[in-house]
Write a protein that holds these residues in place. Structure first.
Motif, mmCIF file in Angstrom:
data_model
loop_
_atom_site.group_PDB
_atom_site.id
_atom_site.type_symbol
_atom_site.label_atom_id
_atom_site.label_comp_id
_atom_site.label_asym_id
_atom_site.label_seq_id
_atom_site.Cartn_x
_atom_site.Cartn_y
_atom_site.Cartn_z
ATOM 1 N N GLY A 262 0.790 -1.222 0.000
ATOM 2 C CA GLY A 262 0.000 0.000 0.000
ATOM 3 C C GLY A 262 0.821 1.270 0.000
ATOM 4 N N GLY A 263 2.085 1.173 0.358
ATOM 5 C CA GLY A 263 2.951 2.353 0.333
ATOM 6 C C GLY A 263 2.611 3.360 1.421
ATOM 7 N N PRO A 357 -11.932 6.481 2.358
ATOM 8 C CA PRO A 357 -12.082 6.088 0.942
ATOM 9 C C PRO A 357 -11.473 7.085 -0.028
ATOM 10 N N MET A 358 -11.440 8.366 0.363
ATOM 11 C CA MET A 358 -10.806 9.347 -0.512
ATOM 12 C C MET A 358 -9.303 9.094 -0.608
ATOM 13 N N GLY A 388 3.816 -3.909 -9.218
ATOM 14 C CA GLY A 388 3.945 -3.035 -8.052
ATOM 15 C C GLY A 388 2.909 -1.925 -8.047
ATOM 16 N N GLY A 389 2.762 -1.217 -9.168
ATOM 17 C CA GLY A 389 1.797 -0.125 -9.226
ATOM 18 C C GLY A 389 0.369 -0.615 -9.111
ATOM 19 N N ILE A 390 0.054 -1.714 -9.791
ATOM 20 C CA ILE A 390 -1.311 -2.248 -9.712
ATOM 21 C C ILE A 390 -1.613 -2.734 -8.304
ATOM 22 N N SER A 391 -0.649 -3.364 -7.672
ATOM 23 C CA SER A 391 -0.839 -3.832 -6.297
ATOM 24 C C SER A 391 -1.097 -2.660 -5.356
ATOM 25 N N MET A 392 -0.342 -1.572 -5.520
ATOM 26 C CA MET A 392 -0.558 -0.387 -4.689
ATOM 27 C C MET A 392 -1.951 0.186 -4.914
ATOM 28 N N THR A 397 -7.100 0.925 -2.223
ATOM 29 C CA THR A 397 -8.567 0.954 -2.333
ATOM 30 C C THR A 397 -9.201 0.069 -1.270
ATOM 31 N N VAL A 398 -8.663 -1.125 -1.110
ATOM 32 C CA VAL A 398 -9.201 -2.043 -0.103
ATOM 33 C C VAL A 398 -9.015 -1.475 1.306
ATOM 34 N N LEU A 399 -7.848 -0.918 1.574
ATOM 35 C CA LEU A 399 -7.607 -0.352 2.903
ATOM 36 C C LEU A 399 -8.552 0.819 3.180
ATOM 37 N N GLY A 400 -8.808 1.662 2.161
ATOM 38 C CA GLY A 400 -9.734 2.780 2.357
ATOM 39 C C GLY A 400 -11.130 2.297 2.701
ATOM 40 N N LEU A 401 -11.604 1.257 2.002
ATOM 41 C CA LEU A 401 -12.935 0.726 2.304
ATOM 42 C C LEU A 401 -12.963 0.038 3.660
ATOM 43 N N ILE A 402 -11.896 -0.709 3.959
ATOM 44 C CA ILE A 402 -11.849 -1.396 5.260
ATOM 45 C C ILE A 402 -11.838 -0.396 6.400
#
Length: 444
Positions: A262-263, A357-358, A388-392, A397-402
């Motif tokens: 996630g960086g 989420p933002m 790497g970029g796609i994973s980030m 996105t998942v972390l923002g929703l979680i």
């Protein structure tokens, strides 16, 4: 006259000399002719001898030619007969070796499979017999001999036997720092090698063992297999794919690895989630304590305590001599003050729930920008350079929703609790105002 006489005298003088010279010349000519005749006779004799020899040689050559012609005719006839016989034999050989050719194809394919097994399987750590015979069959251009077929059968039998063994072997081992040494390991059939730390990756091409990056949970070790050898019974986690699943196990990321993908944005989202969780936990405990205090206060309304309802009841005790309007305003003021205390921190929870989420969207855009930069530099031929970029992008996105969902849930629950407490206070305040109005009416 004198001159004529002189000439006549000279002729008379030279005549005897000329006659003698002519005789001498004739004799020389005759001798030369004799020599020439003798020479010609000698040459004729030589020619005649040579002619006889040539005729004799010609006759011998003719005889030899006749013999050679006869031999040539015999050889031609023999060659024709051999050609016919060879064609018959070739046809017979083709018919008889047709099935053998198919058999040779099957044998060669089996030899190739066995060669690959003997070269790259863990059984090659201690089983290398018959390898040369199998290689000869693989490289052969003709039908294999019986000894080679026997060696192929023995090699297959040896591999079958090795696949059922649990054997203690010594193998070359390269540790994580790149140093090579010999180590003891158990060869679990043809499935894998088990060392002190667990399964070992066998490199059949280099004939060395290396550690796997990640071991399965409950995997066997060298020490635990000693008990299996002694007792004969023990359960063990095995990899029937002979290393493929263990390699994929090392590629499957853990939760820590996913969070690192996630960086910086992902860490900020986790920080917001932690702050929101602390606020929600603190306010939840606070509202729970207040509700318990209010329940206790409702059971004993005559003794106001240090709680929101007790402070509302305390205002009524102090404002009994005032008008109903004044009491109502004082109670409303107290309830508003208590409401601010009850809703403290809820606006921050709502803000964090909106920011999460933002920030996830920000991480998504950042990851896609990084992906496009990598595509610009290296192209899109290799998916790993874009991972790497796609994973980030996906992880943020998942972390923002979680982060947003529990914060919204906590905000809703705490708001409901605060609203419930405020309703209780308003209800008690209205009850006190009505009670004061009844007393004023009775007094009038």
């Amino acid at each position: 006259m004198k001159i004529k006489a002189l000439a006549t005298a000279l002729c008379l003088f030279t005549l005897p000399f000329a006659a003698s010279a002519t005789d001498s010349l004739v004799e020389k000519t005759q001798q030369a002719q004799k020599v020439q005749a003798a020479h010609n006779a000698e040459r004729e004799a030589g020619f005649k001898l040579t002619e006889k020899q040539v005729k004799a040689k010609l006759a011998a050559l003719k005889v030899q030619r006749s013999q050679l012609q006869k031999e040539t005719e015999q050889l031609s006839e023999t060659f024709s007969n051999n050609e016919t016989k060879l064609a018959q034999l070739e046809e017979q050989l083709r018919l008889e070796t047709g099935s053998l050719g198919e058999l040779f194809g099957v044998v060669r394919q089996a030899a190739k499979d066995l060669d690959a097994e003997m070269s790259f399987s863990v059984t090659s750590a201690d089983r290398k017999a018959y390898h040369s015979v199998v290689e000869q069959i693989v490289d052969a251009k003709a039908l294999p001999s019986m000894s080679q077929l026997n060696g192929l059968w023995l090699g297959m039998s040896d591999q079958i036997t090795a696949s059922s063994e649990l054997r203690d072997v010594s193998v070359p081992y390269i540790n994580g720092e790149g140093y090579q040494s010999d180590t003891q390991a158990y060869r679990l059939g043809s499935i894998g090698l088990i060392g002190e730390q667990g399964y070992l990756a066998w490199d059949g091409k280099r004939q060395v063992a290396k550690p796997y990056l990640k071991q399965p949970e409950g995997g066997p070790a060298y020490a635990s297999l000693n008990g299996l050898v002694q007792s004969g019974l023990q359960t063990a986690v095995v990899d029937p794919s002979r290393g493929i699943m263990l390699e994929q196990l090392a590629n499957s990321p853990e939760l820590k690895d996913r969070l690192e993908h996630g960086g910086v944005v992902g860490k900020i989202i986790l920080g917001l989630l932690a702050v929101g969780a602390i606020i929600a936990l603190f306010r939840g405990v606070k509202l729970f304590v207040i509700r318990q205090q209010i329940k206790s206060q409702l059971k004993n309304p005559t003794k106001p305590g240090n709680n929101p309802l007790g402070r509302v009841l305390g205002v009524y005790d102090k404002e009994q001599n005032r008008s109903v309007e004044a009491l109502e305003l004082r109670l409303l003021e107290t309830i508003v003050d208590e409401q601010q205390g009850l809703e403290k921190g809820l606006s921050m929870l709502k803000l964090l729930a909106a920011l999460a989420p933002m920030l996830g969207l920000l991480g998504t855009v950042t990851g896609m920008i990084e992906t496009f930069q990598v595509i610009t530099q290296f192209g899109n031929g290799d998916p790993t350079v874009m991972a790497g970029g796609i994973s980030m992008a996906l992880v943020t996105t998942v972390l923002g929703l979680i982060a947003a969902m529990p914060l919204l849930l906590a905000h809703n629950m705490l708001s409901t609790q605060a609203e419930t407490i405020r309703n209780i206070l308003e209800k008690q305040g209205i009850s006190l105002v009505a009670q004061q109005a009844e007393k004023a009416g009775n007094a009038a």
